[in-house]
Motif scaffolding. Structure first.
Motif, PDB file in Angstrom:
ATOM      1  N   SER A  67       0.861  -1.189   0.000  1.00 52.53           N
ATOM      2  CA  SER A  67       0.000   0.000   0.000  1.00 52.53           C
ATOM      3  C   SER A  67       0.898   1.241   0.000  1.00 52.53           C
ATOM      4  O   SER A  67       2.103   1.148   0.254  1.00 52.53           O
ATOM      5  N   ASP A  68       0.297   2.383  -0.281  1.00 50.04           N
ATOM      6  CA  ASP A  68       1.058   3.639  -0.245  1.00 50.04           C
ATOM      7  C   ASP A  68       1.606   3.897   1.147  1.00 50.04           C
ATOM      8  O   ASP A  68       2.753   4.314   1.311  1.00 50.04           O
ATOM      9  N   GLU A  69       0.782   3.627   2.158  1.00 48.02           N
ATOM     10  CA  GLU A  69       1.229   3.842   3.538  1.00 48.02           C
ATOM     11  C   GLU A  69       2.395   2.912   3.877  1.00 48.02           C
ATOM     12  O   GLU A  69       3.384   3.328   4.480  1.00 48.02           O
ATOM     13  N   ALA A  70       2.287   1.662   3.488  1.00 48.62           N
ATOM     14  CA  ALA A  70       3.372   0.706   3.742  1.00 48.62           C
ATOM     15  C   ALA A  70       4.648   1.131   3.015  1.00 48.62           C
ATOM     16  O   ALA A  70       5.752   0.977   3.544  1.00 48.62           O
ATOM     17  N   ALA A  71       4.508   1.674   1.816  1.00 47.46           N
ATOM     18  CA  ALA A  71       5.670   2.160   1.074  1.00 47.46           C
ATOM     19  C   ALA A  71       6.328   3.330   1.795  1.00 47.46           C
ATOM     20  O   ALA A  71       7.559   3.421   1.869  1.00 47.46           O
ATOM     21  N   PHE A  72       5.530   4.211   2.339  1.00 45.83           N
ATOM     22  CA  PHE A  72       6.046   5.360   3.089  1.00 45.83           C
ATOM     23  C   PHE A  72       6.818   4.897   4.325  1.00 45.83           C
ATOM     24  O   PHE A  72       7.931   5.344   4.595  1.00 45.83           O
ATOM     25  N   VAL A  73       6.228   3.973   5.072  1.00 48.12           N
ATOM     26  CA  VAL A  73       6.875   3.453   6.288  1.00 48.12           C
ATOM     27  C   VAL A  73       8.149   2.708   5.916  1.00 48.12           C
ATOM     28  O   VAL A  73       9.204   2.898   6.533  1.00 48.12           O
ATOM     29  N   LEU A  74       8.078   1.871   4.895  1.00 47.68           N
ATOM     30  CA  LEU A  74       9.243   1.102   4.473  1.00 47.68           C
ATOM     31  C   LEU A  74      10.365   2.011   3.983  1.00 47.68           C
ATOM     32  O   LEU A  74      11.533   1.807   4.331  1.00 47.68           O
ATOM     33  N   ARG A  75      10.020   3.020   3.207  1.00 46.74           N
ATOM     34  CA  ARG A  75      11.057   3.943   2.726  1.00 46.74           C
ATOM     35  C   ARG A  75      11.714   4.668   3.894  1.00 46.74           C
ATOM     36  O   ARG A  75      12.923   4.842   3.916  1.00 46.74           O
ATOM     37  N   THR A  76      10.930   5.062   4.883  1.00 44.76           N
ATOM     38  CA  THR A  76      11.490   5.737   6.061  1.00 44.76           C
ATOM     39  C   THR A  76      12.461   4.819   6.777  1.00 44.76           C
ATOM     40  O   THR A  76      13.574   5.223   7.139  1.00 44.76           O
ATOM     41  N   ARG A  77      12.077   3.583   6.988  1.00 48.91           N
ATOM     42  CA  ARG A  77      12.953   2.605   7.656  1.00 48.91           C
ATOM     43  C   ARG A  77      14.190   2.301   6.812  1.00 48.91           C
ATOM     44  O   ARG A  77      15.297   2.163   7.341  1.00 48.91           O
ATOM     45  N   LEU A  78      13.997   2.185   5.513  1.00 50.08           N
ATOM     46  CA  LEU A  78      15.103   1.910   4.594  1.00 50.08           C
ATOM     47  C   LEU A  78      16.152   3.011   4.676  1.00 50.08           C
ATOM     48  O   LEU A  78      17.349   2.740   4.820  1.00 50.08           O
ATOM     49  N   VAL A  79      15.726   4.254   4.579  1.00 44.34           N
ATOM     50  CA  VAL A  79      16.658   5.381   4.597  1.00 44.34           C
ATOM     51  C   VAL A  79      17.365   5.468   5.944  1.00 44.34           C
ATOM     52  O   VAL A  79      18.579   5.688   6.001  1.00 44.34           O
ATOM     53  N   HIS A  80      16.630   5.269   7.026  1.00 44.48           N
ATOM     54  CA  HIS A  80      17.243   5.327   8.354  1.00 44.48           C
ATOM     55  C   HIS A  80      18.317   4.242   8.496  1.00 44.48           C
ATOM     56  O   HIS A  80      19.432   4.503   8.957  1.00 44.48           O
ATOM     57  N   ALA A  81      18.001   3.026   8.091  1.00 38.31           N
ATOM     58  CA  ALA A  81      18.970   1.927   8.174  1.00 38.31           C
ATOM     59  C   ALA A  81      20.161   2.173   7.253  1.00 38.31           C
ATOM     60  O   ALA A  81      21.305   1.885   7.612  1.00 38.31           O
TER      61      ALA A  81
END
Length: 134
Positions: A67-81
């Protein structure tokens, strides 16, 4: 740390360190036909950097957003990691790294995943940023 391919400024840097009282705290490594691998091993803990890249690949290698929301959360976690992984990596030239260096795969994974998440994550962000009073 200061690394230079041209030793032309070394004398000036040594003078500056002496003037500032920092010369006793400086360590000089000069490569003159020495084993590059030995110099790299003395300067960086590539075992820890390797582990960070492998952990990144293990964590994000098979993730997907449904979902768009899941993509937003995943991208945030991806960039942080990725920031934590990238900050550990000295980004050495390929010829100074082992042939199986995982940093190349993790970098490609980060770029490809970020690009794949961009459109749906941005779409969710725009929905969040929309003024509900409008």
């Amino acid at each position: 740390m200061w690394i230079a391919a041209d030793a032309g400024g070394v004398a000036a840097l040594k003078d500056l360190l002496r003037e500032q009282g920092l010369a006793p705290h400086a360590t000089w490594l000069v490569a003159r036909g020495e084993d590059d691998g030995e110099i790299v091993a003395r300067a960086w803990d590539l075992t820890a950097v390797r582990a960070a890249h492998e952990e990144f690949v293990g964590r994000f290698g098979a993730v997907r957003a449904d979902s768009d929301e899941a993509a937003f959360v995943l991208r945030t976690r991806l960039v942080h990691a990725w920031r934590g992984t990238f900050e550990r990596d000295p980004r050495l030239p390929r010829q100074l790294l082992p042939p199986d260096w995982p940093g190349f795969a993790s970098t490609k994974l980060f770029i490809d995943t970020w690009r794949g998440l961009r459109v749906p994550a941005d779409r969710h962000w725009r929905r969040l940023a929309r003024d509900p009073r409008a």
